[in-house]
Design a protein around this motif. Structure first.
Motif, PDB file in Angstrom:
ATOM      1  N   ILE A   7       0.829  -1.196   0.000  1.00 43.60           N
ATOM      2  CA  ILE A   7       0.000   0.000   0.000  1.00 43.60           C
ATOM      3  C   ILE A   7       0.867   1.251   0.000  1.00 43.60           C
ATOM      4  CG2 ILE A   7      -1.781   1.305   1.225  1.00 43.60           C
ATOM      5  CD1 ILE A   7      -2.754  -1.299  -0.044  1.00 43.60           C
ATOM      6  N   ASP A   8       1.945   1.234   0.783  1.00 45.14           N
ATOM      7  CA  ASP A   8       2.866   2.379   0.796  1.00 45.14           C
ATOM      8  C   ASP A   8       3.474   2.593  -0.579  1.00 45.14           C
ATOM      9  OD1 ASP A   8       2.419   2.923   3.449  1.00 45.14           O
ATOM     10  OD2 ASP A   8       4.148   1.784   4.168  1.00 45.14           O
ATOM     11  N   LYS A   9       3.809   1.498  -1.257  1.00 48.03           N
ATOM     12  CA  LYS A   9       4.403   1.608  -2.590  1.00 48.03           C
ATOM     13  C   LYS A   9       3.406   2.213  -3.578  1.00 48.03           C
ATOM     14  CE  LYS A   9       7.622  -2.236  -1.949  1.00 48.03           C
ATOM     15  NZ  LYS A   9       8.022  -3.586  -2.386  1.00 48.03           N
ATOM     16  N   LEU A  10       2.150   1.794  -3.465  1.00 47.85           N
ATOM     17  CA  LEU A  10       1.118   2.347  -4.338  1.00 47.85           C
ATOM     18  C   LEU A  10       0.929   3.841  -4.079  1.00 47.85           C
ATOM     19  CD1 LEU A  10      -1.594  -0.472  -4.219  1.00 47.85           C
ATOM     20  CD2 LEU A  10       0.126  -0.086  -5.994  1.00 47.85           C
ATOM     21  N   ARG A  11       0.920   4.206  -2.794  1.00 48.33           N
ATOM     22  CA  ARG A  11       0.739   5.617  -2.452  1.00 48.33           C
ATOM     23  C   ARG A  11       1.916   6.458  -2.942  1.00 48.33           C
ATOM     24  NH1 ARG A  11      -0.759   5.156   2.234  1.00 48.33           N
ATOM     25  NH2 ARG A  11      -2.908   5.895   2.091  1.00 48.33           N
ATOM     26  N   TYR A  18      -8.425   7.192  -2.397  1.00 45.86           N
ATOM     27  CA  TYR A  18      -9.054   6.880  -1.111  1.00 45.86           C
ATOM     28  C   TYR A  18      -8.738   5.433  -0.739  1.00 45.86           C
ATOM     29  CZ  TYR A  18     -11.978  10.954  -2.211  1.00 45.86           C
ATOM     30  OH  TYR A  18     -12.425  12.199  -2.551  1.00 45.86           O
ATOM     31  N   ILE A  19      -8.738   5.176   0.574  1.00 49.97           N
ATOM     32  CA  ILE A  19      -8.531   3.810   1.057  1.00 49.97           C
ATOM     33  C   ILE A  19      -9.204   3.682   2.419  1.00 49.97           C
ATOM     34  CG2 ILE A  19      -6.320   4.363   2.147  1.00 49.97           C
ATOM     35  CD1 ILE A  19      -5.350   1.556   1.337  1.00 49.97           C
ATOM     36  N   GLN A 201     -15.892   6.033  -8.132  1.00 48.53           N
ATOM     37  CA  GLN A 201     -16.587   4.825  -7.681  1.00 48.53           C
ATOM     38  C   GLN A 201     -16.665   4.710  -6.167  1.00 48.53           C
ATOM     39  OE1 GLN A 201     -18.191   2.470  -9.732  1.00 48.53           O
ATOM     40  NE2 GLN A 201     -17.889   4.235 -11.073  1.00 48.53           N
ATOM     41  N   TRP A 202     -16.187   5.716  -5.462  1.00 45.95           N
ATOM     42  CA  TRP A 202     -16.119   5.612  -4.006  1.00 45.95           C
ATOM     43  C   TRP A 202     -17.485   5.339  -3.378  1.00 45.95           C
ATOM     44  CZ3 TRP A 202     -12.721   4.323  -0.710  1.00 45.95           C
ATOM     45  CH2 TRP A 202     -12.896   4.575   0.644  1.00 45.95           C
ATOM     46  N   LEU A 223     -10.462   0.665  -2.222  1.00 44.88           N
ATOM     47  CA  LEU A 223      -9.318   1.482  -2.621  1.00 44.88           C
ATOM     48  C   LEU A 223      -9.638   2.097  -3.977  1.00 44.88           C
ATOM     49  CD1 LEU A 223      -5.569   0.401  -2.477  1.00 44.88           C
ATOM     50  CD2 LEU A 223      -6.507   1.502  -4.502  1.00 44.88           C
ATOM     51  N   THR A 224      -9.441   3.393  -4.086  1.00 47.67           N
ATOM     52  CA  THR A 224      -9.696   4.046  -5.369  1.00 47.67           C
ATOM     53  C   THR A 224      -8.447   4.752  -5.884  1.00 47.67           C
ATOM     54  OG1 THR A 224     -10.482   6.112  -4.362  1.00 47.67           O
ATOM     55  CG2 THR A 224     -12.129   4.422  -4.845  1.00 47.67           C
ATOM     56  N   THR A 225      -8.388   4.868  -7.207  1.00 49.07           N
ATOM     57  CA  THR A 225      -7.276   5.545  -7.879  1.00 49.07           C
ATOM     58  C   THR A 225      -7.707   6.964  -8.245  1.00 49.07           C
ATOM     59  OG1 THR A 225      -7.972   4.899 -10.097  1.00 49.07           O
ATOM     60  CG2 THR A 225      -6.603   3.336  -8.873  1.00 49.07           C
ATOM     61  N   PRO A 226      -6.745   7.858  -8.431  1.00 52.68           N
ATOM     62  CA  PRO A 226      -7.097   9.204  -8.921  1.00 52.68           C
ATOM     63  C   PRO A 226      -7.695   9.107 -10.309  1.00 52.68           C
ATOM     64  CG  PRO A 226      -4.811   9.117  -8.121  1.00 52.68           C
ATOM     65  CD  PRO A 226      -5.299   7.704  -8.213  1.00 52.68           C
ATOM     66  N   LEU A 227      -8.500  10.089 -10.672  1.00 52.91           N
ATOM     67  CA  LEU A 227      -9.055  10.135 -12.012  1.00 52.91           C
ATOM     68  C   LEU A 227      -8.089  10.869 -12.935  1.00 52.91           C
ATOM     69  CD1 LEU A 227     -12.788  11.066 -11.316  1.00 52.91           C
ATOM     70  CD2 LEU A 227     -11.828   8.805 -11.774  1.00 52.91           C
ATOM     71  N   LEU A 228      -7.899  10.339 -14.126  1.00 52.07           N
ATOM     72  CA  LEU A 228      -7.090  11.031 -15.125  1.00 52.07           C
ATOM     73  C   LEU A 228      -7.922  12.163 -15.708  1.00 52.07           C
ATOM     74  CD1 LEU A 228      -5.207   8.385 -17.279  1.00 52.07           C
ATOM     75  CD2 LEU A 228      -4.260  10.005 -15.653  1.00 52.07           C
ATOM     76  N   MET A 229      -7.356  13.351 -15.707  1.00 60.80           N
ATOM     77  CA  MET A 229      -8.094  14.514 -16.175  1.00 60.80           C
ATOM     78  C   MET A 229      -7.495  15.059 -17.468  1.00 60.80           C
ATOM     79  SD  MET A 229     -10.245  14.467 -13.735  1.00 60.80           S
ATOM     80  CE  MET A 229     -11.207  15.925 -14.080  1.00 60.80           C
ATOM     81  N   GLN A 230      -8.353  15.538 -18.343  1.00 65.53           N
ATOM     82  CA  GLN A 230      -7.906  16.205 -19.558  1.00 65.53           C
ATOM     83  C   GLN A 230      -7.512  17.643 -19.226  1.00 65.53           C
ATOM     84  OE1 GLN A 230     -10.307  15.235 -23.199  1.00 65.53           O
ATOM     85  NE2 GLN A 230     -11.784  14.525 -21.694  1.00 65.53           N
TER      86      GLN A 230
END
Length: 422
Positions: A7-11, A18-19, A201-202, A223-230
Motif C-alpha cells: 500500500i505504501d508503494k502504491l501511495r 481513497y482507502i 466509484q467511491w 481502494l480508489t485511484t485518482p481520475l485522469l483529467m484532460q
C-alpha cells in the motif's frame, strides 16, 4: 515485489486516492494472499486510458502474490452508472453488450496472468447472478439495508438531483445497490476482500462494504485511484471528446504514442510513477537529472514507449516509433505500408485524390494552403516537403512520389502534414 508495504508503494507512486482502514488492510495483505476485484461495464467496445490505473493496480497486486478478479458488468451495463455523469446514459442493447463484453475481456487479458495457479486472474460476469434474481427478493433482502437519506446525499447523486433540467431516473438511482450486491456475491463465493476502482466509484464501493457488513458482519476494504483529467478539466471517459482508446482500431498505436509524447512536461514524472513499473528511485533520479540537463524529451519518450508497449505490444510500439521518425526526423527508409495505413486512419489529416494538377493544387486541396497564390509563396519560401524532401518549385506528381504506389506525405514546416491517398 514483496507483499510488505504494498500500500505504501502504491501511495508513493500516486496510485491511491481513497482507502479504507489502511492499517488492517496492510496487516491482511502482509500475512496472507487475498482476492480483490475491479468491475468494468461494457458500455462501449473498448476500454480507454482512464481504465489503465485500476488495471495497473490489479497487476501490481498479482505481482505481489494476490488474486485479481475482473468483473464484467453484463447486467449493470444495461442500467448505466450515473456517477458524476451530467445526463442519463443511452441504454444499450443486449446484443451490443454481448459483443462489447468479448472485446473488453480480450483487452483485459493482456494485462493480467490467467495461468499462474493460485493467483491466476479470474474473469467473471455479473449477469451470471443478476439474471437469476427475483426483483421482490432483491428489494427485500438487499434494498432494506439502504436508506434513501444516505443514497441521495452521495455526491454523485446529489449533483444530478439539484439539476432541474436533468434529475435522475429510478433506474440509474438503483445502480448503487446493484454494484453493492456484486461485492457481496464476490465476497461470499470467491472470498473477495478488496474492491478497487476510480475515485468516482467511491460511493458504490462504500455501499458494497456496508452491505457485506450488514449481511455477513465481515470487514472488507475499498481502494480508489485518482481520475485522469484532460487539460480542459474533464475526466477521460468514453462519452467525452478526445478519448484515447485502448483498441488499436479506435486509436492507432501511433496516435496513442503521440498522446503521451504531447502531455504537459509537469506530468512526465508523475505519470512515470503511475503507469510504469520501473523503480521509483530511478524515476526520482531521472527527475533530478532533468533539472540539471533538461532531458524532459528523453524521459517523455521513455514514458510513451513504456505505456505503448504495455497496451499494444512491442511490434506496434516499433511501428509508432517508425512513423514518428518518418514525420519528425525525416527518416523514410524504414517506413512500412502498414505504418502509412495507421497514419491514414487517425494519425494525420488525409485526403483521397484521383487527379491533382500540381503541388499548388495539392496544398489547397489538403488545406495546407488557402489559395494557389499562398501555396506558391510557401513553395518559394522552402517550407513545403514531399515525402520529407524539400521542394523549391512547383511540382507535377509522378509515380516516384507515391510510396508503395498509394501514399504521398505532404508537409508544411515541421508540424503540419497531410497524407495524399492515391
Amino acid at each position: 515485489m514483496s507483499k510488505v508495504n504494498l500500500i505504501d508503494k502504491l501511495r508513493n507512486r500516486g496510485l491511491i486516492s481513497y482507502i479504507t482502514n489502511e492499517d488492517n488492510l496492510n496487516k491482511l495483505i502482509e500475512n496472507s494472499s487475498i482476492s480483490l476485484y475491479c468491475g468494468f461495464d461494457p458500455t462501449d467496445d473498448s476500454l480507454h486510458i482512464g481504465h489503465l490505473l485500476p488495471l495497473i493496480i490489479l497487476k501490481r497486486f498479482q505481482m505481489a502474490g494476490h488474486k485479481p478478479i475482473i468483473l464484467i458488468g453484463g447486467a449493470t451495463s444495461l442500467i448505466g452508472d450515473p456517477s458524476f455523469k451530467k445526463k442519463e446514459r443511452i441504454f444499450n442493447t443486449n446484443d451490443n453488450i454481448s459483443k462489447w463484453t468479448k472485446k473488453i475481456s480480450k483487452q483485459i487479458s493482456c494485462f493480467l496472468d490467467f495461468n499462474s495457479e493460485s493467483k491466476s486472474a479470474l474473469l467473471l460476469n455479473n449477469n451470471t447472478w443478476f439474471k437469476k434474481i427475483n426483483i421482490l427478493s432483491f428489494l427485500r433482502d438487499t434494498g432494506k439495508y439502504f436508506t434513501i437519506n444516505k443514497m441521495i446525499n452521495r455526491a454523485a447523486i446529489k449533483k444530478r438531483i439539484i439539476r432541474p433540467d436533468q434529475g435522475i431516473s429510478f433506474t440509474e438511482f438503483s445502480y448503487n445497490l446493484l454494484q453493492a450486491y456484486d461485492f457481496f456475491i464476490l465476497n461470499q463465493k470467491y472470498q473477495v476482500e478488496l474492491q478497487i476502482g476510480g475515485a468516482d466509484q467511491w460511493g458504490n464501493i462504500s455501499s458494497g462494504m456496508h452491505l457485506i457488513h450488514k449481511k455477513s458482519q465481515k470487514e472488507v476494504y475499498g481502494l480508489t485511484t485518482p481520475l485522469l483529467m484532460q487539460s480542459n478539466g474533464m475526466k477521460f471517459g468514453k462519452t467525452e471528446s478526445g478519448t484515447i482508446w485502448l483498441d488499436a482500431n479506435k486509436t492507432s498505436p501511433y496516435k496513442f504514442y503521440q498522446f503521451w509524447m504531447n502531455i504537459e512536461d509537469s506530468n512526465v514524472y508523475y505519470f512515470l510513477k503511475m503507469f510504469t513499473f520501473i523503480k521509483i528511485t530511478e524515476i526520482n533520479k531521472r527527475e533530478q537529472e532533468n533539472s540539471f540537463n533538461n532531458q524532459i524529451i528523453k524521459d517523455k519518450t521513455f514514458l510513451a514507449k513504456s505505456i505503448t508497449s504495455l497496451v499494444h505490444g512491442e511490434e506496434q510500439l516499433l511501428a509508432a516509433e517508425r512513423i514518428t521518425s518518418f514525420l519528425f526526423c525525416k527518416n523514410i527508409d524504414d517506413i512500412k505500408e502498414s505504418d502509412l495505413q495507421q497514419l491514414r486512419k487517425d494519425g494525420i489529416p488525409s485526403i483521397q485524390v484521383y487527379n491533382i494538377k500540381d503541388l499548388q493544387d495539392a496544398l489547397v486541396l489538403s488545406s495546407l494552403s488557402k489559395s494557389r497564390t499562398q501555396a506558391k509563396n510557401m513553395i518559394i519560401s522552402n517550407s513545403i516537403s514531399i515525402n520529407t524532401k524539400r521542394i523549391r518549385k512547383n511540382h507535377i506528381f509522378n509515380n516516384n512520389d507515391k510510396l508503395f504506389g498509394k501514399f504521398t506525405l505532404l508537409s508544411r514546416g515541421k508540424k503540419h502534414h497531410s497524407l495524399l491517398c492515391w
